[in-house]
Scaffold this active site. Structure first.
Site, short mmCIF file in Angstrom:
data_model
loop_
_atom_site.label_atom_id
_atom_site.label_comp_id
_atom_site.label_asym_id
_atom_site.label_seq_id
_atom_site.Cartn_x
_atom_site.Cartn_y
_atom_site.Cartn_z
N MET A 1 0.87 -1.22 0.01
CA MET A 1 0.15 -0.04 -0.06
C MET A 1 0.70 1.48 0.00
SD MET A 1 -1.61 -0.02 3.82
CE MET A 1 -2.04 1.46 3.87
N HIS A 2 0.42 2.27 -0.72
CA HIS A 2 1.31 3.31 -0.68
C HIS A 2 0.17 4.66 -1.16
CE1 HIS A 2 0.95 1.52 -4.44
NE2 HIS A 2 1.06 2.57 -5.25
N GLN A 3 0.43 5.72 -0.47
CA GLN A 3 -0.44 7.04 -0.71
C GLN A 3 0.37 7.65 -1.83
OE1 GLN A 3 -1.96 9.00 2.35
NE2 GLN A 3 -3.49 9.87 1.28
#
Ligand SMILES: [Zn+2]
Length: 178
Positions: free
Chosen positions: A121-123
């Site tokens: 996951m990465h923003q």
């Protein structure tokens, strides 16, 4: 376009089009200081790190991601949620300082149909500029807009070092006003 400009553009296109490193998880590889992806790291906090996007939408396109390999927002521990929030605010301060963008897109792509090509996951924190040109303009040879990735990394990492640990800019402004 003259030859020299074409060569410069081709080198930058390699970066844009992504010579994706042959590692199981590119973000875990960054956490593990893998030499093949080292140049992408710009900030390392205790729970969250920040890297340059291998496929930048715009100059300064960053990704904030947890140190642990998580694939779902709901797996974040309470302390990691706080760390994420602090990290994204810091990204904004850094990009304000380095690029002075006119706006931002901030968000998650969860799952392949939503555009996520990395499971970890990465923003995304994407600076937006007035009168910006897109990747298609570059491929069409109209104009080279992408900064040399080594230079981007140095400038952004320097700003992270300068601003990490400081009160986020908007909060500091509010405090002065009261
Ligand atoms: Zn991972």
């Amino acid at each position: 376009m003259v030859l020299a400009e074409s060569i410069v553009a081709a080198g930058k296109l390699d970066y844009i089009q992504g010579r994706r490193p042959a590692v199981p998880c590119i973000l875990c590889a960054i956490v593990g200081r893998d030499r093949r992806v080292r140049r992408l790291l710009v900030h390392e906090g205790s729970a969250f790190l920040v890297c340059l996007n291998l496929y930048p939408y715009n100059p300064g396109h960053l990704m904030a991601f947890p140190r642990r390999h998580l694939e779902d927002l709901r797996e974040l521990r309470a302390g990691e949620v706080l760390a994420l929030d602090r990290t994204v605010r810091l990204c904004l301060d850094v990009l304000d300082r380095v690029y002075r963008p006119a706006g931002y897109n901030i968000g998650w792509n969860l799952g392949r149909p939503a555009g996520a090509s990395i499971a970890h996951m990465h923003q995304h924190v994407i600076p937006r500029y007035d009168h910006e040109l897109g990747v298609m303009d570059l491929i069409g040879g109209k104009r080279v807009i992408v900064e040399d990735p080594g230079r981007s990394q140095r400038r952004i990492a320097r700003a992270f070092r300068a601003l990490a640990g400081q009160v986020p800019r908007a909060a500091a402004r509010t405090r002065r006003a009261t």
